[in-house]
Write a protein that holds these residues in place. Structure first.
Motif, PDB file in Angstrom:
ATOM      1  N   TYR A   1       0.811  -1.186  -0.141  1.00  0.00           N
ATOM      2  CA  TYR A   1       0.025  -0.172  -0.203  1.00  0.00           C
ATOM      3  C   TYR A   1       0.810   1.274  -0.172  1.00  0.00           C
ATOM      4  CZ  TYR A   1      -4.115  -3.182   0.861  1.00  0.00           C
ATOM      5  OH  TYR A   1      -5.042  -3.997   0.586  1.00  0.00           O
ATOM      6  N   TYR A   2       2.111   1.084   0.629  1.00  0.00           N
ATOM      7  CA  TYR A   2       2.958   2.424   0.332  1.00  0.00           C
ATOM      8  C   TYR A   2       3.110   2.804  -0.895  1.00  0.00           C
ATOM      9  CZ  TYR A   2       6.734  -0.883   0.088  1.00  0.00           C
ATOM     10  OH  TYR A   2       7.791  -1.698  -0.371  1.00  0.00           O
ATOM     11  N   LEU A   3       3.467   1.832  -1.821  1.00  0.00           N
ATOM     12  CA  LEU A   3       3.653   2.147  -3.422  1.00  0.00           C
ATOM     13  C   LEU A   3       2.431   2.840  -3.884  1.00  0.00           C
ATOM     14  CD1 LEU A   3       5.504  -0.841  -4.482  1.00  0.00           C
ATOM     15  CD2 LEU A   3       6.456   1.345  -4.179  1.00  0.00           C
ATOM     16  N   ASP A   4       1.226   2.263  -3.496  1.00  0.00           N
ATOM     17  CA  ASP A   4      -0.193   2.952  -3.797  1.00  0.00           C
ATOM     18  C   ASP A   4      -0.160   4.191  -3.350  1.00  0.00           C
ATOM     19  OD1 ASP A   4      -0.742   0.497  -5.443  1.00  0.00           O
ATOM     20  OD2 ASP A   4      -1.932  -0.169  -3.698  1.00  0.00           O
ATOM     21  N   TRP A   5       0.028   4.750  -2.235  1.00  0.00           N
ATOM     22  CA  TRP A   5      -0.024   5.983  -1.789  1.00  0.00           C
ATOM     23  C   TRP A   5       1.326   6.704  -2.234  1.00  0.00           C
ATOM     24  CZ3 TRP A   5      -4.208   8.010  -0.088  1.00  0.00           C
ATOM     25  CH2 TRP A   5      -5.256   7.149   0.352  1.00  0.00           C
ATOM     26  N   LEU A   6       2.364   6.397  -2.441  1.00  0.00           N
ATOM     27  CA  LEU A   6       3.348   6.974  -3.041  1.00  0.00           C
ATOM     28  C   LEU A   6       2.979   7.472  -4.598  1.00  0.00           C
ATOM     29  CD1 LEU A   6       6.200   8.152  -2.584  1.00  0.00           C
ATOM     30  CD2 LEU A   6       7.261   6.135  -3.387  1.00  0.00           C
ATOM     31  N   ARG A   7       2.344   6.502  -5.235  1.00  0.00           N
ATOM     32  CA  ARG A   7       2.172   7.091  -6.586  1.00  0.00           C
ATOM     33  C   ARG A   7       0.894   7.869  -6.577  1.00  0.00           C
ATOM     34  NH1 ARG A   7       0.558   1.898  -7.930  1.00  0.00           N
ATOM     35  NH2 ARG A   7       2.623   1.270  -8.610  1.00  0.00           N
ATOM     36  N   VAL A   8       0.208   7.868  -5.554  1.00  0.00           N
ATOM     37  CA  VAL A   8      -1.023   8.860  -5.358  1.00  0.00           C
ATOM     38  C   VAL A   8      -0.353  10.216  -5.193  1.00  0.00           C
ATOM     39  CG1 VAL A   8      -3.134   9.673  -4.005  1.00  0.00           C
ATOM     40  CG2 VAL A   8      -3.163   7.485  -4.950  1.00  0.00           C
TER      41      VAL A   8
ATOM     42  N   ALA B   1       9.531  -1.124  -9.094  1.00  0.00           N
ATOM     43  CA  ALA B   1       9.121  -1.735  -7.927  1.00  0.00           C
ATOM     44  C   ALA B   1       7.889  -2.765  -8.359  1.00  0.00           C
ATOM     45  CB  ALA B   1       9.031  -1.088  -6.738  1.00  0.00           C
ATOM     46  N   SER B   2       7.004  -1.947  -8.761  1.00  0.00           N
ATOM     47  CA  SER B   2       5.578  -2.381  -8.966  1.00  0.00           C
ATOM     48  C   SER B   2       5.533  -3.554 -10.132  1.00  0.00           C
ATOM     49  CB  SER B   2       4.507  -1.367  -9.656  1.00  0.00           C
ATOM     50  OG  SER B   2       4.266  -0.492  -8.541  1.00  0.00           O
ATOM     51  N   SER B   3       6.777  -3.377 -11.071  1.00  0.00           N
ATOM     52  CA  SER B   3       6.839  -4.162 -12.203  1.00  0.00           C
ATOM     53  C   SER B   3       7.555  -5.627 -11.470  1.00  0.00           C
ATOM     54  CB  SER B   3       7.632  -3.884 -13.179  1.00  0.00           C
ATOM     55  OG  SER B   3       7.175  -2.841 -13.855  1.00  0.00           O
ATOM     56  N   ALA B   4       8.440  -5.315 -10.563  1.00  0.00           N
ATOM     57  CA  ALA B   4       9.194  -6.829  -9.928  1.00  0.00           C
ATOM     58  C   ALA B   4       7.995  -7.374  -9.049  1.00  0.00           C
ATOM     59  CB  ALA B   4      10.059  -6.226  -8.751  1.00  0.00           C
ATOM     60  N   LEU B   5       7.078  -6.689  -8.331  1.00  0.00           N
ATOM     61  CA  LEU B   5       6.032  -7.258  -7.457  1.00  0.00           C
ATOM     62  C   LEU B   5       5.238  -8.146  -8.534  1.00  0.00           C
ATOM     63  CD1 LEU B   5       5.471  -4.501  -5.014  1.00  0.00           C
ATOM     64  CD2 LEU B   5       6.546  -6.784  -4.728  1.00  0.00           C
TER      65      LEU B   5
END
Length: 187
Positions: free
Chosen positions: A21-28, A81-85
């Motif tokens: 979720y921290y990646l989602d919030w960073l993207r936002v 990071a999202s691609s790796a996940l």
């Protein structure tokens, strides 16, 4: 008896997909930052943009100077990071197909629907075009041709990010696949 839900063994061995979720919030946060930065860019004192305001302020210039140093790089880092996940649960072919749908389709639609109005507004603002909108759109779209990249010989304005993200995703795919392999993990 678990009935339609399956056995307890099936549930315990299923891979768990944990969302970061921290990646989602960073993207936002980054999207909001980019939105704000684009909204205030006409007021910066150091460069010209599509549309500029007569009144400009150093505060906006300082904000943009700070953000330009790291915001897009952070976007690409989050995308990596999202691609790796994502590759933990997808094959390389599925990943490439998914990225094509999620990046190239919006890019193509944006080239046809978003770029002509932006180009028209810029041309009218800068005094390089004085006619009505529809003839300008036809002129813009008729200038499209294959130019060796996905800009199709016209200005793709802010859509460059979608194309570069797609291109970098595919270029990095072999590295990601190697890094996730047993040989890459042991290195």
């Amino acid at each position: 008896s678990l009935g339609a839900m399956g056995s307890a063994h099936d549930q315990s061995t299923a891979p768990v997909k944990l969302r970061k979720y921290y990646l989602d919030w960073l993207r936002v946060f980054l999207v909001l930052l980019v939105f704000f930065s684009h909204a205030v860019t006409p007021f910066n004192t150091m460069s010209e943009w599509s549309i500029m305001n007569r009144d400009r302020t150093f505060f906006v210039t300082a904000h943009l100077g700070f953000c330009y140093q790291w915001a897009m790089q952070l976007f690409f880092l989050v995308a990596g990071a999202s691609s790796a996940l994502a590759l933990r649960h997808r094959t390389a072919a599925h990943f490439a197909w998914e990225r094509s749908k999620r990046l190239l389709v919006p890019y193509a639609v944006g080239l046809v629907l978003l770029c002509p109005p932006q180009a028209y507004i810029e041309a009218v603002h800068k005094g390089t075009y004085h006619g009505p909108f529809l003839p300008y759109v036809w002129s813009f779209l008729s200038r499209m041709h294959w130019s060796g990249n996905f800009s199709f010989g016209v200005d793709n304005f802010h859509l460059w990010f979608l194309y570069y993200l797609f291109e970098h995703s595919l270029l990095a795919l072999p590295f990601f696949m190697w890094a996730m392999s047993p040989r890459g993990q042991s290195t």
